[in-house]
Design a protein around this motif. Structure first.
Motif, PDB file in Angstrom:
ATOM      1  N   LEU A  32       0.833  -1.201   0.000  1.00 30.45           N
ATOM      2  CA  LEU A  32       0.000   0.000   0.000  1.00 30.45           C
ATOM      3  C   LEU A  32       0.871   1.255   0.000  1.00 30.45           C
ATOM      4  N   LEU A  80      -4.265   0.348  -6.077  1.00 34.62           N
ATOM      5  CA  LEU A  80      -4.415   1.067  -4.805  1.00 34.62           C
ATOM      6  C   LEU A  80      -5.713   0.654  -4.110  1.00 34.62           C
ATOM      7  N   GLU A 127       0.775   6.943  -6.488  1.00 36.93           N
ATOM      8  CA  GLU A 127      -0.363   7.846  -6.682  1.00 36.93           C
ATOM      9  C   GLU A 127       0.068   9.308  -6.545  1.00 36.93           C
ATOM     10  N   ARG A 153      -4.598   3.106 -10.104  1.00 33.84           N
ATOM     11  CA  ARG A 153      -5.670   3.299  -9.123  1.00 33.84           C
ATOM     12  C   ARG A 153      -6.318   1.979  -8.705  1.00 33.84           C
ATOM     13  N   GLU A 211      -5.403  -2.896  -2.758  1.00 32.21           N
ATOM     14  CA  GLU A 211      -4.558  -3.018  -1.572  1.00 32.21           C
ATOM     15  C   GLU A 211      -5.231  -2.438  -0.336  1.00 32.21           C
ATOM     16  N   LEU A 262       2.084   1.949  -3.430  1.00 29.23           N
ATOM     17  CA  LEU A 262       1.014   2.423  -4.305  1.00 29.23           C
ATOM     18  C   LEU A 262       0.614   3.859  -3.987  1.00 29.23           C
ATOM     19  N   VAL A 263       0.657   4.237  -2.715  1.00 27.52           N
ATOM     20  CA  VAL A 263       0.379   5.630  -2.343  1.00 27.52           C
ATOM     21  C   VAL A 263       1.475   6.526  -2.914  1.00 27.52           C
TER      22      VAL A 263
END
Length: 113
Positions: free
Chosen positions: A45, A65, A52, A62, A68, A48-49
């Motif tokens: 996570l 994200l 982003e 997205r 997760e 992925l953040v």
């Protein structure tokens, strides 16, 4: 969907994982293994953040994200169940405590929300 409905659904998936693990490995995950899986999900996570926010290149975008975040929620629900924690009551109590703590530190003292 209510928290109870989320937990019921999470438990159905948990039970399926138990069946799969018994079939493939001859045993189910321990509470510690669930926690380690959650730590791995939190790491995914975090990447992925960062993606982003433009700080990393991670495939999946997205949709990854969202996936997760759902995995992490599932893990929290399962860990709460495995440790017999009333997550709804604990959440309400913790948020009330935080509201009080934060409000008292704000200029002018507590303010109703």
């Amino acid at each position: 969907m209510s928290l109870d409905e989320l937990l019921q659904h999470a438990m159905r998936i948990h039970d399926l994982y138990d069946q799969l693990n018994r079939h493939e490995r001859g045993r189910v995950w321990t509470r510690e293994e669930f926690m380690l899986g959650f730590v791995g999900d939190v790491g995914d996570l975090a990447k992925l953040v960062m993606a982003e926010e433009g700080a990393r290149d991670v495939p999946g975008g997205r949709a990854a994200l969202e996936h997760e975040l759902a995995d992490c929620l599932w893990s929290v629900l399962i860990l709460a169940h495995r440790y017999d924690v009333d997550l709804e009551a604990s959440f309400r109590r913790t948020m009330a405590d935080l509201e009080t703590t934060i409000s008292t530190r704000l200029p002018g003292g507590p303010k109703p929300l």
